[in-house]
Scaffold this active site. Structure first.
Site, short mmCIF file in Angstrom:
data_model
loop_
_atom_site.label_atom_id
_atom_site.label_comp_id
_atom_site.label_asym_id
_atom_site.label_seq_id
_atom_site.Cartn_x
_atom_site.Cartn_y
_atom_site.Cartn_z
N GLU A 14 33.09 -19.53 -10.16
CA GLU A 14 31.72 -19.97 -9.87
C GLU A 14 31.49 -21.39 -10.38
OE1 GLU A 14 31.41 -15.54 -11.14
OE2 GLU A 14 32.76 -17.25 -11.40
N HIS B 279 35.85 -20.90 -14.67
CA HIS B 279 35.60 -19.77 -13.78
C HIS B 279 35.40 -20.23 -12.33
CE1 HIS B 279 34.15 -16.92 -17.23
NE2 HIS B 279 35.37 -17.41 -17.42
N CYS C 283 28.12 -18.76 -16.41
CA CYS C 283 28.03 -18.96 -14.96
C CYS C 283 26.63 -18.61 -14.45
CB CYS C 283 29.07 -18.11 -14.24
SG CYS C 283 30.77 -18.67 -14.44
#
Length: 343
Positions: free
Chosen positions: A266, A264, A295
């Site tokens: 993040e 992801h 995350c």
């Protein structure tokens, strides 16, 4: 400072549009009024022929953009947003475009509708027959002489166009929407808007088309690291080989589908910080939607104190609860749920 130039055909409603800009705080400068003053100084009759004659004479002697230079100088001296009425020569539009934050707006309408309007306003330049009106209209629309009026060319240069065959209310609504659009484009973004724009720019590098997400981590109004969603280094991307889907069945019986090929945005931003030895404690993270549970846990443990999301994730409640418990401020630009394929 915004400068709006108004061009268009005779009787199209340019004055009405100008009045709307004035009501929104724009200062008004008029080529027509400038020419009328010149005619009075020269003790010449004020009519459309004499206005065209003196305008062409001034442009030929002092430059095609002289009139508009004079009006722009006054607008810049006064300061604030301005509207300049009756742009009639392409050189005038070019000068404004090159010397200020300029938008050219054209106004037009059916010829019979326009004639009926000028007869109603009863100005000293409009007391003509329909045949004369049509001749004047055609004469002002085109010219081979660069110093003369060429409204047709100005209309073709316009950034925005308003067609005014409807009611006054219709025209006002169109003009108000246009004013709002222009002012929104020129409004200086807040810090949150600025950094979210950077996150959106990072998202264009993403390699999973289900949710091209980007992330920016900031402290003290300075960008520390960025990240975007994509496969781990050296592994094939979704855009190249397709998605790797896994399904998760939750305690409430709801089944969600996830692409697990990617890291992801993040997570990639946090990895970049670790890799470069950059502390992100006390920072703010900007991302496209509510971070997932994994995350969220990384964000908490990194000491990030604020998360700003463009929209909500469709299963955001768990992350929202974790952030509340951890004392992390969570802000949404929009309460809408982010939509994507196979959500």
């Amino acid at each position: 400072m915004i400068v709006i130039g108004i061009t268009g055909t005779i009787g199209a409603g340019k004055g009405t549009v100008v009045d709307l800009f004035r009501r929104h705080g724009y200062k008004h400068y008029s080529v027509r009024n400038f020419l009328i003053e010149q005619l009075k100084l020269a003790k010449m009759e004020v009519n459309r022929d004499s206005m065209t004659l003196i305008a062409n004479k001034i442009r030929a002697e002092k430059g095609s953009d002289y009139i508009i230079r004079t009006l722009l100088d006054a607008a810049l001296k006064d300061g604030g947003n301005s509207v300049i009425e009756s742009i009639r020569n392409p050189s005038e539009a070019d000068y404004l475009r090159n010397n200020c934050n300029f938008y050219l707006l054209s106004v037009d309408a059916d010829v019979k509708t326009r004639y009926d309007r000028i007869r109603l306003r009863k100005s000293e330049t409009d007391n003509v027959s329909f045949e004369t009106f049509v001749q004047n209209d055609k004469r002002e629309m085109a010219s081979d002489n660069v110093s003369n009026q060429n409204i047709g060319a100005c209309i073709r240069m316009a950034d925005y166009s308003l067609h005014n065959d409807g009611t006054m209310e219709d025209l006002e609504q169109k003009a108000i929407r246009l004013i709002e659009k222009i002012e929104t484009e020129n409004r200086r973004p807040t810090w949150d808007e600025y950094f979210m724009d950077l996150a959106d720019a990072a998202a264009r590098r993403a390699t999973c088309n289900r949710g091209r997400s980007g992330c920016v981590i900031v402290r003290d109004k300075q960008v520390l690291v960025t990240g975007y969603v994509g496969a781990p280094m050296g592994l094939p991307h979704c855009d190249d080989v397709g998605h790797l889907f896994k399904q998760t069945t939750h305690e409430n019986g709801v089944t969600t589908t996830h692409c697990v090929r990617t890291v992801h945005a993040e997570q990639n931003a946090i990895c970049q910080a670790a890799k470069r030895g950059i502390s992100i404690e006390g920072s703010t993270l900007y991302c496209r939607m509510t971070p997932c549970r994994t995350c969220a846990m990384l964000i908490i443990n990194c000491g990030i104190r604020r998360v700003v999301c463009e929209k909500r994730y469709h299963v955001a409640s768990e992350t929202e609860d974790m952030f509340r418990q951890a004392g992390i401020e969570l802000t949404y630009f929009c309460n809408e749920v982010m939509q994507y394929d196979r959500q």
